[in-house]
Design an enzyme around this catalytic site. Structure first.
Site, short mmCIF file in Angstrom:
data_model
loop_
_atom_site.label_atom_id
_atom_site.label_comp_id
_atom_site.label_asym_id
_atom_site.label_seq_id
_atom_site.Cartn_x
_atom_site.Cartn_y
_atom_site.Cartn_z
N ASP A 36 -19.86 7.64 -129.19
CA ASP A 36 -19.75 6.57 -130.12
C ASP A 36 -20.85 7.24 -131.35
O ASP A 36 -21.53 8.12 -130.97
CB ASP A 36 -20.68 5.45 -129.21
CG ASP A 36 -20.70 4.32 -130.14
OD1 ASP A 36 -19.95 3.95 -131.06
OD2 ASP A 36 -21.94 4.06 -130.23
N ASP A 205 -23.58 3.39 -126.68
CA ASP A 205 -24.70 2.63 -126.33
C ASP A 205 -24.69 1.01 -126.89
O ASP A 205 -25.46 0.35 -126.39
CB ASP A 205 -25.97 3.08 -127.10
CG ASP A 205 -25.94 2.74 -128.93
OD1 ASP A 205 -24.79 2.61 -129.18
OD2 ASP A 205 -26.74 2.14 -129.17
N ASP A 209 -18.89 -0.85 -126.24
CA ASP A 209 -18.78 0.49 -125.83
C ASP A 209 -18.29 0.00 -124.28
O ASP A 209 -17.83 1.20 -123.70
CB ASP A 209 -19.85 1.52 -125.72
CG ASP A 209 -20.00 2.00 -127.33
OD1 ASP A 209 -19.07 2.14 -127.92
OD2 ASP A 209 -21.18 2.25 -127.83
#
Length: 314
Positions: A36, A205, A209
């Protein structure tokens, strides 16, 4: 179990804590690492570069109780400017889409605008824009290079605009970028790679996600991120860095190697010892003394996990 426990301990001492040995041992077999962007590859400490006070005031009313990095940046800027924070009502956060609610009795929505921007929409349309900026973590490029050097493909997944995603990927040394994807899109991408034969590690995080962390073969959450991502992940990075993930790969390889070697040593030792005892070549008293040697070899093999990591052979 001893080798796996040694690997778990080695990874934990370097900032990566696993729920179980399964997550650790599965890590070494992954071929693709998906990262991410915000809060993982980047610092996640967004700052407001440009916004007028009224736009910031309304936006902070919507975002004041959110844990998203964008929300923290908006609220922090409003506080630093001395702007009173209004109380948002009926606030609804939609992962990967935006946040909406009522401020001052009027309906508002905050969503992604252009690259690095969020736009505030009121009942009459666009009411203002907020320009934000973020920085790549100092060690992200080093971590990415280490993962690529081990033969793994590293991909950046982000819901942000492609222009922003490519800039961050270039700074971090990541070749492949998938931008503008929503939470389910990230999970679908992970499943598509798995269907193609890849084993995927996903690190993220944010609130958005969770689906990808659950779908991945190994999900790694940043401990400083959303609680929901931590709850579904196989492991949690406890520091502000991606280097613990690199250490996790090394610990996984070292533990797996120690397990295989222990199996060979144990089986080989017992075949020789039992054969010798059955043939009468070993006195029973000597056999009783030698029997603990098998366990001693296993313990010695497990204790070599840390040394194997330090030697760089993992």
């Amino acid at each position: 179990p001893l080798a796996a426990a040694a690997g778990l301990g080695a990874a934990a001492r370097r900032g990566l804590v696993f729920r179980s040995a399964d997550g650790l041992l599965d890590l070494d077999g992954t071929t693709t690492v998906a990262l991410d962007k915000t809060g993982t590859v980047t610092r996640g400490e967004l700052t407001v570069k440009r916004a007028d006070d009224e736009t910031l005031r309304v936006a902070s009313g919507l975002e004041r109780f959110s844990m998203h990095p964008i929300a923290r940046a908006i609220v922090t800027e409003a506080v630093e400017r001395g702007i009173p924070l209004p109380a948002g009502e009926e606030v609804r956060e939609e992962p990967g889409s935006g946040i909406s609610g009522s401020v001052d009795g009027r309906r508002w929505r905050l969503e992604s605008g252009g690259p690095g921007e969020v736009v505030l929409l009121g009942e009459g349309g666009e009411a203002g824009r907020i320009l934000l900026g973020d920085m790549v973590r100092p060690d992200s490029a080093t971590a990415v290079e280490s993962m690529r050097a081990s033969g793994r493909t590293v991909v950046l997944l982000t819901g942000d605009h492609e222009q922003v995603g490519r800039r961050i990927a270039t700074e971090a040394g990541i070749d492949e970028t998938l931008a503008g994807v929503d939470p389910e899109g990230k999970a679908e991408w992970v499943r598509a790679r798995q269907d193609g034969g890849d084993r995927v590690t996903f690190a993220g995080d944010g609130l958005n996600d969770g689906p990808a962390l659950a779908a991945a073969d190994v999900g790694i959450a940043m401990g400083t991120g959303a609680a929901s991502s931590v709850l579904v992940a196989d492991g949690v990075i406890s520091t502000w860095s991606l280097m613990p993930l690199v250490a996790g790969f090394r610990a996984s390889a070292a533990a797996g190697r120690a397990i295989r070697r222990n199996q060979v040593r144990s089986i080989g030792y017992n075949i020789l010892a039992v054969t010798a005892a059955a043939a009468g070549w070993i006195n029973p008293l000597i056999a009783a003394i030698l029997m603990p040697a098998s366990s001693a070899m296993v313990i010695w093999g497990a204790s070599r996990v840390e040394a194997s990591m330090e030697s760089g052979r993992a």
